[in-house]
Design a protein around this motif. Structure first.
Motif, PDB file in Angstrom:
ATOM      1  N   PHE A   1      10.244 -45.185  35.357  1.00  0.00           N
ATOM      2  CA  PHE A   1       9.106 -44.657  36.109  1.00  0.00           C
ATOM      3  C   PHE A   1       8.367 -43.625  35.272  1.00  0.00           C
ATOM      4  O   PHE A   1       8.949 -43.031  34.361  1.00  0.00           O
ATOM      5  CB  PHE A   1       9.584 -43.957  37.390  1.00  0.00           C
ATOM      6  N   CYS A   2       7.109 -43.380  35.647  1.00  0.00           N
ATOM      7  CA  CYS A   2       6.412 -42.235  35.079  1.00  0.00           C
ATOM      8  C   CYS A   2       7.136 -40.989  35.598  1.00  0.00           C
ATOM      9  O   CYS A   2       7.671 -41.000  36.707  1.00  0.00           O
ATOM     10  CB  CYS A   2       4.976 -42.147  35.582  1.00  0.00           C
ATOM     11  N   LYS A   3       7.086 -39.932  34.829  1.00  0.00           N
ATOM     12  CA  LYS A   3       7.747 -38.698  35.273  1.00  0.00           C
ATOM     13  C   LYS A   3       7.189 -38.242  36.620  1.00  0.00           C
ATOM     14  O   LYS A   3       7.941 -37.952  37.555  1.00  0.00           O
ATOM     15  CB  LYS A   3       7.550 -37.593  34.225  1.00  0.00           C
ATOM     16  N   GLY A   4       5.858 -38.211  36.708  1.00  0.00           N
ATOM     17  CA  GLY A   4       5.218 -37.746  37.933  1.00  0.00           C
ATOM     18  C   GLY A   4       5.604 -38.609  39.130  1.00  0.00           C
ATOM     19  O   GLY A   4       5.866 -38.094  40.219  1.00  0.00           O
ATOM     20  N   CYS A   5       5.668 -39.929  38.912  1.00  0.00           N
ATOM     21  CA  CYS A   5       6.004 -40.847  40.009  1.00  0.00           C
ATOM     22  C   CYS A   5       7.453 -40.652  40.448  1.00  0.00           C
ATOM     23  O   CYS A   5       7.741 -40.642  41.649  1.00  0.00           O
ATOM     24  CB  CYS A   5       5.785 -42.292  39.572  1.00  0.00           C
ATOM     25  N   ALA A   6       8.362 -40.494  39.473  1.00  0.00           N
ATOM     26  CA  ALA A   6       9.779 -40.303  39.807  1.00  0.00           C
ATOM     27  C   ALA A   6       9.967 -38.998  40.576  1.00  0.00           C
ATOM     28  O   ALA A   6      10.708 -38.952  41.562  1.00  0.00           O
ATOM     29  CB  ALA A   6      10.631 -40.305  38.540  1.00  0.00           C
TER      30      ALA A   6
ATOM     31  N   THR B   1       5.239 -51.738  33.423  1.00  0.00           N
ATOM     32  CA  THR B   1       4.462 -51.283  34.573  1.00  0.00           C
ATOM     33  C   THR B   1       5.334 -50.376  35.421  1.00  0.00           C
ATOM     34  O   THR B   1       6.476 -50.715  35.711  1.00  0.00           O
ATOM     35  CB  THR B   1       4.011 -52.488  35.431  1.00  0.00           C
ATOM     36  N   CYS B   2       4.799 -49.241  35.808  1.00  0.00           N
ATOM     37  CA  CYS B   2       5.554 -48.348  36.692  1.00  0.00           C
ATOM     38  C   CYS B   2       5.530 -48.952  38.097  1.00  0.00           C
ATOM     39  O   CYS B   2       4.467 -49.288  38.602  1.00  0.00           O
ATOM     40  CB  CYS B   2       4.920 -46.965  36.694  1.00  0.00           C
ATOM     41  N   PRO B   3       6.716 -49.117  38.720  1.00  0.00           N
ATOM     42  CA  PRO B   3       6.744 -49.746  40.050  1.00  0.00           C
ATOM     43  C   PRO B   3       6.084 -48.891  41.126  1.00  0.00           C
ATOM     44  O   PRO B   3       5.857 -49.380  42.224  1.00  0.00           O
ATOM     45  CB  PRO B   3       8.241 -49.896  40.346  1.00  0.00           C
ATOM     46  N   ILE B   4       5.776 -47.625  40.838  1.00  0.00           N
ATOM     47  CA  ILE B   4       5.166 -46.786  41.866  1.00  0.00           C
ATOM     48  C   ILE B   4       3.637 -46.766  41.746  1.00  0.00           C
ATOM     49  O   ILE B   4       2.932 -47.120  42.678  1.00  0.00           O
ATOM     50  CB  ILE B   4       5.744 -45.356  41.828  1.00  0.00           C
ATOM     51  N   CYS B   5       3.121 -46.378  40.576  1.00  0.00           N
ATOM     52  CA  CYS B   5       1.649 -46.306  40.456  1.00  0.00           C
ATOM     53  C   CYS B   5       1.051 -47.643  39.997  1.00  0.00           C
ATOM     54  O   CYS B   5      -0.175 -47.793  39.962  1.00  0.00           O
ATOM     55  CB  CYS B   5       1.253 -45.181  39.502  1.00  0.00           C
ATOM     56  N   LEU B   6       1.925 -48.582  39.644  1.00  0.00           N
ATOM     57  CA  LEU B   6       1.526 -49.927  39.224  1.00  0.00           C
ATOM     58  C   LEU B   6       0.604 -49.926  37.995  1.00  0.00           C
ATOM     59  O   LEU B   6      -0.152 -50.870  37.763  1.00  0.00           O
ATOM     60  CB  LEU B   6       0.877 -50.700  40.381  1.00  0.00           C
TER      61      LEU B   6
ATOM     62  N   CYS C   1      -5.919 -39.619  29.242  1.00  0.00           N
ATOM     63  CA  CYS C   1      -6.415 -39.534  30.614  1.00  0.00           C
ATOM     64  C   CYS C   1      -5.251 -39.224  31.568  1.00  0.00           C
ATOM     65  O   CYS C   1      -5.367 -38.346  32.434  1.00  0.00           O
ATOM     66  CB  CYS C   1      -7.078 -40.864  30.950  1.00  0.00           C
ATOM     67  N   ARG C   2      -4.116 -39.931  31.366  1.00  0.00           N
ATOM     68  CA  ARG C   2      -2.961 -39.677  32.231  1.00  0.00           C
ATOM     69  C   ARG C   2      -2.401 -38.276  32.017  1.00  0.00           C
ATOM     70  O   ARG C   2      -1.923 -37.635  32.947  1.00  0.00           O
ATOM     71  CB  ARG C   2      -1.855 -40.728  31.972  1.00  0.00           C
ATOM     72  N   LEU C   3      -2.461 -37.804  30.783  1.00  0.00           N
ATOM     73  CA  LEU C   3      -1.964 -36.459  30.485  1.00  0.00           C
ATOM     74  C   LEU C   3      -2.786 -35.415  31.242  1.00  0.00           C
ATOM     75  O   LEU C   3      -2.243 -34.482  31.841  1.00  0.00           O
ATOM     76  CB  LEU C   3      -2.022 -36.194  28.976  1.00  0.00           C
TER      77      LEU C   3
HETATM   78 ZN   LIG Z   1       3.886 -44.334  37.677  1.00  0.00          ZN
END
Ligand SMILES: [Zn+2]
Ligand SMILES: [Zn+2]
Ligand SMILES: [Zn+2]
Length: 340
Positions: free
Chosen positions: A255-260, A235-240, A313-315
């Motif tokens: 993290f996801c790239k976008g979130c980082a 789980t990404c700690p930012i977008c959960l 979808c995320r892409l």
């Molecule tokens: Zn994320």
């Protein structure tokens, strides 16, 4: 069988393999240090140490009341620290080398595919991956066991403290993002289908990796023995949400790239590594962890193949965000050049 004997057997089996030249935890020797220390202490407790212990009695008496033992410490924690960092360094280099072969990009991939007989190579890589997983888990267990023994002999919590120190300093071997990458690689190769030469892996504890990406808490699990397992949250700690286009910062947090990029206030197209040096990890608040962030290719591939719809979808979302950000960026550049 006791861990000490299993570990010795493992080391013996490794002696003529390619892991022979690299660092291992000197479990047996550290155990001897503890044994000698315990002996000294018990003699001292019996009050019979006045004559026999003249060379060590100073050290031992110092050690009794405080939380550390001067007799052991010098060798003990310094040596463990060095061994752990050597092992972690060697492990990450080997894994990077192995996995760069697996997910090369562009032209490199094309040349590689043409040149190699894919299945044979994959089998060799899976075997090497298993050797590396065993290497890191055996040593990690050796460190845990010896620290427990240390605390038992000294009636202290220094061993436990040392372990938490290793966790905060990112030298805890089982926390390595490279182990997660190897796990994803293992799952990507679906190595259950790959035959293993008989007896090749009977040494070492590592059993297998599994993952559950469908639940609310996506997780990858490494089974080390029948009773021991280790969970890695995906789980990404930012977008959960399940991590997408994952990056590991040098502190080991994913993290996801976008979130980082968002956390470090840089545009996605600039990349995670372009974060300013003072940017902090959103989880552990450590600075300077973005410069050497690594893209987790295997983990990305795992999520792409196992959660196809989610990944697509995320892409789409990431691309839309990138377009928006580029527009913002060029507009700001244009304003700058016009002096507005
Ligand atoms: Zn994320
Ligand atoms: Zn001691
Ligand atoms: Zn961190």
């Amino acid at each position: 069988m006791k861990f000490g004997s299993i570990y010795e057997e493992y080391l013996r089996a490794e002696q003529d393999k390619y892991l022979a030249k690299c660092s291992h935890v000197e479990y047996k020797r550290l155990k001897k240090v503890l044994k000698r220390c315990r002996l000294d202490r018990s003699l001292q407790a019996d009050g019979t140490n006045s004559d026999q212990q003249e060379d060590r009695s100073d050290d031992s008496s110092d050690a009794c009341d405080c939380n550390s033992c001067t007799l052991c410490d010098q060798m003990f924690f310094t040596e463990l620290t060095k061994e752990a960092s050597d092992i972690a360094g060697y492990f990450s280099t080997r894994v990077q080398h192995l996995l760069n072969l697996h997910v090369p990009s562009g032209l490199q991939r094309y040349i590689w595919r043409v040149r190699q007989c894919f299945i044979d190579d994959q089998q060799i890589m899976v075997q090497e991956g298993r050797l590396l997983i065993n290497y890191v888990t055996m040593n990690a267990i050796a460190i845990r066991k010896i620290l427990k023994k240390y605390d038992k002999v000294h009636g202290s919590v220094s061993g436990r403290d040392f372990r938490s120190k290793m966790q905060t300093e990112h030298t805890e071997l089982l926390q390595s993002p490279w182990l997660i990458e190897l796990g994803a690689f293992h799952l990507n190769c679906d190595s259950s289908d790959i035959d293993e030469p008989v007896g090749f892996f009977k040494n070492g504890f590592f059993k297998n990796f599994s993952c559950d990406l469908a639940g609310t808490q996506p997780v990858m699990t490494m089974a080390i023995s029948e009773t021991m397992k280790y969970d890695y949250s995906l789980t990404c700690p930012i977008c959960l949400d399940t991590i997408f286009n994952p990056y590991a910062l040098s502190c080991g947090h994913l993290f996801c790239k976008g979130c980082a990029c968002g956390a470090a206030s840089v545009y996605i197209f600039q990349g995670v590594r372009s974060a300013p040096p003072e940017a902090k990890c959103p989880v552990c608040r450590e600075v300077g962890v973005f410069a050497h962030a690594v893209h987790m290719n295997e983990l990305d591939l795992l999520i792409k193949t196992r959660c196809k719809d989610y990944w697509r979808c995320r892409l789409r979302e990431e691309r839309a965000e990138m377009v928006k950000q580029s527009k913002e960026y060029w507009e700001s550049q244009a304003m700058l050049s016009m002096g507005i």
